[in-house]
Write a protein that holds these residues in place. Structure first.
Motif, PDB file in Angstrom:
ATOM      1  N   ALA A   1      16.818  -5.306  -7.236  1.00  0.00           N
ATOM      2  CA  ALA A   1      16.696  -4.835  -5.858  1.00  0.00           C
ATOM      3  C   ALA A   1      15.550  -5.546  -5.169  1.00  0.00           C
ATOM      4  O   ALA A   1      14.635  -6.051  -5.825  1.00  0.00           O
ATOM      5  N   LEU A   2      15.613  -5.592  -3.854  1.00  0.00           N
ATOM      6  CA  LEU A   2      14.484  -6.039  -3.054  1.00  0.00           C
ATOM      7  C   LEU A   2      13.727  -4.785  -2.625  1.00  0.00           C
ATOM      8  O   LEU A   2      14.267  -3.928  -1.915  1.00  0.00           O
ATOM      9  N   LEU A   3      12.498  -4.682  -3.087  1.00  0.00           N
ATOM     10  CA  LEU A   3      11.664  -3.507  -2.834  1.00  0.00           C
ATOM     11  C   LEU A   3      10.732  -3.811  -1.673  1.00  0.00           C
ATOM     12  O   LEU A   3       9.949  -4.762  -1.724  1.00  0.00           O
ATOM     13  N   LEU A   4      10.799  -2.998  -0.613  1.00  0.00           N
ATOM     14  CA  LEU A   4      10.039  -3.233   0.603  1.00  0.00           C
ATOM     15  C   LEU A   4       9.080  -2.078   0.860  1.00  0.00           C
ATOM     16  O   LEU A   4       9.397  -0.916   0.575  1.00  0.00           O
ATOM     17  N   ARG A   5       7.930  -2.435   1.441  1.00  0.00           N
ATOM     18  CA  ARG A   5       6.976  -1.396   1.836  1.00  0.00           C
ATOM     19  C   ARG A   5       6.256  -1.827   3.106  1.00  0.00           C
ATOM     20  O   ARG A   5       5.849  -2.984   3.251  1.00  0.00           O
ATOM     21  N   ARG A   6       6.115  -0.857   4.012  1.00  0.00           N
ATOM     22  CA  ARG A   6       5.309  -1.061   5.215  1.00  0.00           C
ATOM     23  C   ARG A   6       4.145  -0.085   5.168  1.00  0.00           C
ATOM     24  O   ARG A   6       4.345   1.122   5.033  1.00  0.00           O
ATOM     25  N   THR A   7       2.922  -0.599   5.270  1.00  0.00           N
ATOM     26  CA  THR A   7       1.749   0.271   5.272  1.00  0.00           C
ATOM     27  C   THR A   7       0.636  -0.367   6.083  1.00  0.00           C
ATOM     28  O   THR A   7       0.262  -1.531   5.857  1.00  0.00           O
ATOM     29  N   ASP A   8       0.123   0.379   7.070  1.00  0.00           N
ATOM     30  CA  ASP A   8      -0.990  -0.084   7.909  1.00  0.00           C
ATOM     31  C   ASP A   8      -0.724  -1.446   8.527  1.00  0.00           C
ATOM     32  O   ASP A   8      -1.598  -2.319   8.567  1.00  0.00           O
ATOM     33  N   GLY A   9       0.522  -1.659   8.985  1.00  0.00           N
ATOM     34  CA  GLY A   9       0.859  -2.912   9.638  1.00  0.00           C
ATOM     35  C   GLY A   9       1.121  -4.072   8.697  1.00  0.00           C
ATOM     36  O   GLY A   9       1.403  -5.181   9.150  1.00  0.00           O
ATOM     37  N   ARG A  10       1.045  -3.848   7.379  1.00  0.00           N
ATOM     38  CA  ARG A  10       1.335  -4.886   6.399  1.00  0.00           C
ATOM     39  C   ARG A  10       2.698  -4.622   5.770  1.00  0.00           C
ATOM     40  O   ARG A  10       3.127  -3.479   5.647  1.00  0.00           O
ATOM     41  N   PHE A  11       3.351  -5.710   5.353  1.00  0.00           N
ATOM     42  CA  PHE A  11       4.678  -5.589   4.755  1.00  0.00           C
ATOM     43  C   PHE A  11       4.694  -6.297   3.410  1.00  0.00           C
ATOM     44  O   PHE A  11       4.115  -7.369   3.245  1.00  0.00           O
ATOM     45  N   GLU A  12       5.348  -5.686   2.449  1.00  0.00           N
ATOM     46  CA  GLU A  12       5.524  -6.277   1.128  1.00  0.00           C
ATOM     47  C   GLU A  12       7.011  -6.361   0.830  1.00  0.00           C
ATOM     48  O   GLU A  12       7.784  -5.483   1.226  1.00  0.00           O
ATOM     49  N   CYS A  13       7.397  -7.403   0.103  1.00  0.00           N
ATOM     50  CA  CYS A  13       8.781  -7.543  -0.347  1.00  0.00           C
ATOM     51  C   CYS A  13       8.771  -8.181  -1.725  1.00  0.00           C
ATOM     52  O   CYS A  13       8.229  -9.279  -1.900  1.00  0.00           O
TER      53      CYS A  13
ATOM     54  N   GLY B   1       2.103  13.883   1.035  1.00  0.00           N
ATOM     55  CA  GLY B   1       0.855  14.399   0.502  1.00  0.00           C
ATOM     56  C   GLY B   1       0.016  13.328  -0.180  1.00  0.00           C
ATOM     57  O   GLY B   1       0.487  12.229  -0.483  1.00  0.00           O
ATOM     58  N   ALA B   2      -1.247  13.664  -0.428  1.00  0.00           N
ATOM     59  CA  ALA B   2      -2.204  12.701  -0.968  1.00  0.00           C
ATOM     60  C   ALA B   2      -1.826  12.233  -2.372  1.00  0.00           C
ATOM     61  O   ALA B   2      -1.982  11.054  -2.706  1.00  0.00           O
ATOM     62  N   GLU B   3      -1.330  13.141  -3.205  1.00  0.00           N
ATOM     63  CA  GLU B   3      -0.997  12.764  -4.582  1.00  0.00           C
ATOM     64  C   GLU B   3       0.159  11.766  -4.611  1.00  0.00           C
ATOM     65  O   GLU B   3       0.137  10.788  -5.368  1.00  0.00           O
ATOM     66  N   ALA B   4       1.170  12.004  -3.773  1.00  0.00           N
ATOM     67  CA  ALA B   4       2.305  11.084  -3.713  1.00  0.00           C
ATOM     68  C   ALA B   4       1.876   9.728  -3.183  1.00  0.00           C
ATOM     69  O   ALA B   4       2.315   8.678  -3.677  1.00  0.00           O
ATOM     70  N   ARG B   5       1.007   9.703  -2.176  1.00  0.00           N
ATOM     71  CA  ARG B   5       0.542   8.426  -1.624  1.00  0.00           C
ATOM     72  C   ARG B   5      -0.277   7.654  -2.653  1.00  0.00           C
ATOM     73  O   ARG B   5      -0.173   6.424  -2.760  1.00  0.00           O
ATOM     74  N   ALA B   6      -1.100   8.362  -3.422  1.00  0.00           N
ATOM     75  CA  ALA B   6      -1.886   7.687  -4.462  1.00  0.00           C
ATOM     76  C   ALA B   6      -0.973   7.101  -5.531  1.00  0.00           C
ATOM     77  O   ALA B   6      -1.200   5.979  -6.020  1.00  0.00           O
ATOM     78  N   ALA B   7       0.072   7.841  -5.914  1.00  0.00           N
ATOM     79  CA  ALA B   7       1.029   7.336  -6.903  1.00  0.00           C
ATOM     80  C   ALA B   7       1.773   6.124  -6.362  1.00  0.00           C
ATOM     81  O   ALA B   7       2.048   5.165  -7.103  1.00  0.00           O
ATOM     82  N   LEU B   8       2.090   6.143  -5.072  1.00  0.00           N
ATOM     83  CA  LEU B   8       2.782   5.014  -4.445  1.00  0.00           C
ATOM     84  C   LEU B   8       1.886   3.770  -4.440  1.00  0.00           C
ATOM     85  O   LEU B   8       2.344   2.659  -4.747  1.00  0.00           O
ATOM     86  N   ASP B   9       0.605   3.958  -4.125  1.00  0.00           N
ATOM     87  CA  ASP B   9      -0.337   2.829  -4.151  1.00  0.00           C
ATOM     88  C   ASP B   9      -0.433   2.239  -5.562  1.00  0.00           C
ATOM     89  O   ASP B   9      -0.438   1.007  -5.732  1.00  0.00           O
ATOM     90  N   ALA B  10      -0.521   3.104  -6.565  1.00  0.00           N
ATOM     91  CA  ALA B  10      -0.630   2.640  -7.949  1.00  0.00           C
ATOM     92  C   ALA B  10       0.634   1.908  -8.375  1.00  0.00           C
ATOM     93  O   ALA B  10       0.571   0.888  -9.081  1.00  0.00           O
ATOM     94  N   PHE B  11       1.784   2.415  -7.952  1.00  0.00           N
ATOM     95  CA  PHE B  11       3.061   1.789  -8.300  1.00  0.00           C
ATOM     96  C   PHE B  11       3.140   0.380  -7.725  1.00  0.00           C
ATOM     97  O   PHE B  11       3.485  -0.573  -8.436  1.00  0.00           O
ATOM     98  N   PHE B  12       2.815   0.205  -6.450  1.00  0.00           N
ATOM     99  CA  PHE B  12       2.907  -1.119  -5.833  1.00  0.00           C
ATOM    100  C   PHE B  12       1.815  -2.059  -6.343  1.00  0.00           C
ATOM    101  O   PHE B  12       2.032  -3.277  -6.401  1.00  0.00           O
ATOM    102  N   ALA B  13       0.673  -1.521  -6.725  1.00  0.00           N
ATOM    103  CA  ALA B  13      -0.351  -2.369  -7.339  1.00  0.00           C
ATOM    104  C   ALA B  13       0.168  -2.942  -8.654  1.00  0.00           C
ATOM    105  O   ALA B  13      -0.068  -4.125  -8.969  1.00  0.00           O
ATOM    106  N   ASP B  14       0.901  -2.136  -9.416  1.00  0.00           N
ATOM    107  CA  ASP B  14       1.462  -2.616 -10.677  1.00  0.00           C
ATOM    108  C   ASP B  14       2.558  -3.654 -10.424  1.00  0.00           C
ATOM    109  O   ASP B  14       2.636  -4.667 -11.133  1.00  0.00           O
TER     110      ASP B  14
END
Length: 218
Positions: free
Chosen positions: A154-166, A191-204
């Motif tokens: 899959a192509l995994l996309l994320r938009r956060t604070d005006g930045r885009f990842e693919c 919520g904060a816990e979900a956002r922190a998990a999302l940040d950790a996931f995309f960092a990995d």
């Protein structure tokens, strides 16, 4: 003369013992040959008939990579992670996808011969219609779209604070993300816990991903 009260039936303590005794978790098994596999680190197949992920041992995963294995019903999920530093997605392109949240993954369903866009939600994976013209306009200029394997990547996309990842990723990690978000989601925005998990996931994902030009280099 009044009737005698009915005798009180008492539950036999042996019958409740199984609810009081903590049982060991069932081991994870390959769904093709039933051999035990590591719970946290094993391969997956896509069952193209049921549109479902299947746990697999290494031997079965390798077997299903062979042409014609199981008449093509099972496809082994690859392990590659790729990114395209030269491809940019802007706000107008994201709006064209008509995805109401900041994360989505897109893949090609071979059986239905169409493109599918999914995004995490409190109810699980939510599907969004994706026109081929939109796919081409937003992602068609990136070599990632051409390398994408149907059903299993899959192509995994994320938009956060005006930045885009693919990123191009194995499709099982996308469903892992969906399950994690469903478990942690709170309130309107997750919520904060979900956002922190999302940040950790995309960092990995970013740590694992190689530039796409390394993948296509002869």
């Amino acid at each position: 003369m009044s009737a005698s009260p009915a005798p009180v039936r008492r539950a036999h303590p042996v019958g409740l013992r199984r609810f009081r005794t903590e049982r060991a978790p069932r081991p994870e098994r390959c769904e093709l040959c039933a051999v035990t596999v590591p719970e946290a680190d094993h391969r997956h197949l896509v069952d193209t008939e049921k549109r479902a992920l299947v746990c697999a041992c290494t031997a079965c995963a390798l077997l299903m990579e062979q042409p014609g294995a199981a008449a093509g019903r099972f496809r082994t999920v690859p392990s590659r992670y790729l990114t395209d530093p030269g491809h940019r997605i802007d706000e107008s392109a994201w709006d064209a996808l008509q995805i109401p949240v900041g994360v989505a993954f897109l893949f090609r369903n071979a059986a239905l011969d169409r493109l599918v866009a999914l995004y995490p939600s409190p109810a699980g994976a939510t599907e969004s219609e994706l026109e081929p013209a939109t796919w081409a306009a937003v992602l068609g200029r990136s070599p990632l779209a051409g390398l994408l394997e149907p059903d299993v990547e899959a192509l995994l996309l994320r938009r956060t604070d005006g930045r885009f990842e693919c990123h191009l990723v194995p499709i099982d990690v996308c469903y892992e993300l969906v399950g994690r978000m469903r478990l942690l989601w709170q309130g309107f925005d997750g919520g904060a816990e979900a956002r922190a998990a999302l940040d950790a996931f995309f960092a990995d994902v970013s740590r694992r991903a190689r530039p796409v030009d390394e993948a296509v280099r002869p």
